[in-house]
Write an enzyme that holds these catalytic residues in place. Structure first.
Site, PDB file in Angstrom:
ATOM      1  N   ASP A 191      10.335  47.183   5.796  1.00 47.69           N
ATOM      2  CA  ASP A 191       9.777  47.340   4.439  1.00 47.69           C
ATOM      3  C   ASP A 191      10.825  47.918   3.500  1.00 47.69           C
ATOM      4  O   ASP A 191      10.973  47.470   2.348  1.00 47.69           O
ATOM      5  CB  ASP A 191       8.549  48.252   4.473  1.00 47.69           C
ATOM      6  CG  ASP A 191       7.344  47.591   5.124  1.00 47.69           C
ATOM      7  OD1 ASP A 191       7.423  46.380   5.406  1.00 47.69           O
ATOM      8  OD2 ASP A 191       6.340  48.278   5.354  1.00 47.69           O
ATOM      9  N   THR A 206       1.621  45.942   0.710  1.00 50.29           N
ATOM     10  CA  THR A 206       0.581  45.054   1.255  1.00 50.29           C
ATOM     11  C   THR A 206      -0.791  45.714   1.224  1.00 50.29           C
ATOM     12  O   THR A 206      -1.778  45.074   0.868  1.00 50.29           O
ATOM     13  CB  THR A 206       0.932  44.655   2.701  1.00 50.29           C
ATOM     14  OG1 THR A 206       1.154  45.831   3.489  1.00 50.29           O
ATOM     15  CG2 THR A 206       2.200  43.804   2.734  1.00 50.29           C
ATOM     16  N   THR A 207      -0.843  46.989   1.575  1.00 51.70           N
ATOM     17  CA  THR A 207      -2.130  47.688   1.562  1.00 51.70           C
ATOM     18  C   THR A 207      -2.653  47.809   0.134  1.00 51.70           C
ATOM     19  O   THR A 207      -3.845  47.589  -0.127  1.00 51.70           O
ATOM     20  CB  THR A 207      -1.991  49.082   2.189  1.00 51.70           C
ATOM     21  OG1 THR A 207      -1.490  48.945   3.522  1.00 51.70           O
ATOM     22  CG2 THR A 207      -3.330  49.793   2.226  1.00 51.70           C
TER      23      THR A 207
END
Length: 586
Positions: free
Chosen positions: A412, A120-121
């Protein structure tokens, strides 16, 4: 006409009104006032610059969290609740972002989380860098449409390059799967015990896999504050946060037959209101005896089927509890529907909606059903099942904040292992795919005609932000690191990546730093689409003061958050970022 984008809808509506006004003026008529006096319009380069600035600000907020040496963020909401994390999507969800363009970047992280659970980052940072490079080209009078076309071409080429460099991984390649799981936890709160947790994660995902696919809802996570992260364990079965309904029931049942009911062990109430007049004590006793007899028949039905443990989604009458305890049956009431489904899947039972429909074929089996202490509370453990298609991960940590961050890291990790098993392809980490992409895209740009070539080159420069940021967050010189990385990739070392701990460029595949192919392709796709959407907006109309945050019906300051007026605070000076919730006054 219908448009998928609300911004485009507003823009088209304004254009129609604008030409209507112009036509009236040319005819000498009185112009029609369409927008209120408080409404504000920003167009052209100002609109593009404002939206690009908002997008870059979001990317900048999470950029320092990237990589194994990324920093954490402390987020405080309006009620004082604290979240400490470096998970990109969690940070952006907790931030109080109102600016519409900034929210488009937030959607990038949410899409990445939904699709692959990791990266996501990276996706947000790439989107921000694409906007940064686009801004430089816009200043050189390159049209936004040209940029959009070039970015899309570059994204398609990038996905093709990634797929060409993918490494195949088999379902039984446990070592690679554990490496993937460990990579997803690197740099997060679970890193101190990532090898142990990676092993548990892989075992959990492989346990719940079946012919229909992998449903991670069948991996239940229980958090326990106490002990250390390395004490976490995988229970091949189900743990539910319940206890026996009667103190005289057994704590433990071995080789237990299990019944799961979406029903109540109570006397059914009538659907219409009725009044019974009792004129004699014998009549009352007869009524109570009849009710008792009904409850006794329910319990006898379970006894006749040799049921040892029963999980009930609804209530159990006090008298029925007594009868069950007399028969040595362990019973749990008001179990959640999701827990009952997991128990049924683990034990092989079927959830039955009517007690009287329960038959021997509907029963499941567990080698052990017991009530045990879990983090200071009591819980029911269903274990030693024949084929554990539903499992429970018990995560431990010293504090609540630690356990919460471990849970995010494990979620995750579960996601990337699932994706790997579904796709069977991975890529080396450490910025290796991005370095290879930049090299390939610069070569590809030479074959692209027109000004789109500049956009493709900008795209190549933008993906370099990942290894550059990894170096920055590790305290290394980003220029030296990029030069070394490019040199190795020029020499054909496609797996060469940056070791953030030593600062050396090493073979990431050999070091076991790998991640699913879909993490990278999804990040490229989402980041490109968000950047292109923002670049194509050249008109923004807000139903309120762009600089002052709009107004509401009571003329209070600030306007209604999230509404058109709420756009204002962020669109003037990024005030709409909201100061990360309760941190506005810090």
């Amino acid at each position: 006409m219908r448009f998928s984008s609300p911004v485009r809808y507003i823009y088209i509506e304004w254009q129609l009104n604008y030409w209507l006004i112009m036509a009236q003026q040319q005819m000498g008529g009185q112009p029609l006032i369409v927008l209120s006096e408080e409404s504000q319009r920003t167009s052209g380069q100002d609109a593009q610059s404002m939206n690009i600035t908002a997008g870059k600000a979001v990317a900048q907020a999470v950029r320092t969290t990237l990589g194994p040496k990324g920093m954490d963020k402390m987020l405080v909401d309006s009620s004082g609740e604290v979240v400490v994390t470096n998970d990109g999507v969690t940070i952006l969800k907790e931030m109080d972002i109102e600016h519409p363009a900034a929210n488009m970047i937030v959607e990038v992280s949410e899409t990445q989380e939904d699709e692959v659970a990791d990266g996501t980052t990276s996706a947000v940072v790439v989107a921000g860098e694409l906007l940064q490079k686009a801004e430089e080209l816009l200043d050189q009078d390159i049209h936004a449409t040209t940029l959009a076309q070039g970015y899309r071409q570059a994204a398609e080429k990038a996905k093709a390059v990634l797929e060409e460099n993918a490494i195949d991984v088999g379902d039984d390649d446990v070592e690679h799967l554990q490496q993937i799981a460990a990579t997803a936890m690197t740099g997060k709160g679970a890193e101190s015990a990532k090898d142990t947790l990676a092993e548990l994660v892989v075992d959990a995902v492989r346990a719940v896999a079946d012919e229909e696919g992998i449903d991670l809802d069948n991996v239940k996570i229980e958090k326990v504050v106490g002990g250390n992260i390395g004490d976490s364990e995988l229970v091949e079965g189900v743990i539910i946060d319940k206890e026996r309904v009667h103190e005289n029931m057994p704590y433990f049942k071995e080789d237990a037959t299990v019944a799961v009911l979406d029903d109540a062990l109570e006397v059914q109430e009538t659907e219409i209101d009725a009044e019974v007049n009792v004129t004699d004590p014998d009549q009352l006793q007869e009524f109570l005896d009849q009710e008792e007899e009904q409850l006794r028949e329910m319990v006898d039905h379970l006894v006749d089927l040799d049921v040892d443990v029963v999980f009930v989604q609804e209530g159990i009458d006090d008298l029925a509890q007594h009868f069950l305890a007399e028969e040595g049956i362990l019973a749990v009431r008001r179990a959640k529907s999701s827990d009952c489904s997991k128990i049924a899947r683990a034990t092989g039972a079927r959830v039955v909606t009517n007690l009287w429909d329960l038959e021997a074929d509907d029963l499941g089996f567990a080698g052990s059903v017991s009530e045990q202490a879990l983090g200071g509370d009591e819980a029911i453990y269903v274990q030693e099942v024949e084929d554990a298609k539903s499992v429970t991960l018990v995560l431990r940590g010293g504090t609540e904040h630690v356990v919460d961050e471990v849970e995010r890291a494990v979620e995750d990790s579960l996601g990337v292992v699932r994706v790997t098993l579904e796709d069977g392809q991975v890529l080396p980490g450490g910025g290796a795919p991005e370095a290879e992409l930049a090299l390939a895209l610069r070569d590809y740009a030479d074959s692209v005609g027109g000004r789109e070539q500049l956009a493709v080159e900008a795209f190549a420069d933008a993906v370099d932000v990942i290894p550059r940021t990894l170096a920055e967050n590790a305290g290394l010189d980003p220029i030296d690191s990029l030069v070394d990385l490019r040199s190795r990739h020029d020499g054909g070392e496609t797996s060469a990546g940056l070791d953030a701990y030593t600062g050396d460029v090493v073979d990431m595949e050999a070091d076991g730093v790998v991640e699913p192919l879909r993490v990278k392709t999804q990040a490229i796709e989402s980041a490109t689409e968000a950047a292109v959407m923002i670049l194509r907006i050249d008109d923004v109309i807000a139903a309120g003061d762009l600089a002052g945050g709009g107004t509401d019906d009571d003329d209070d300051e600030g306007g209604a958050p999230g509404g058109p007026g709420g756009m204002g605070g962020g669109m003037g000076g990024m005030g709409g970022m909201g100061g990360m919730g309760g941190m506005g006054g810090m």
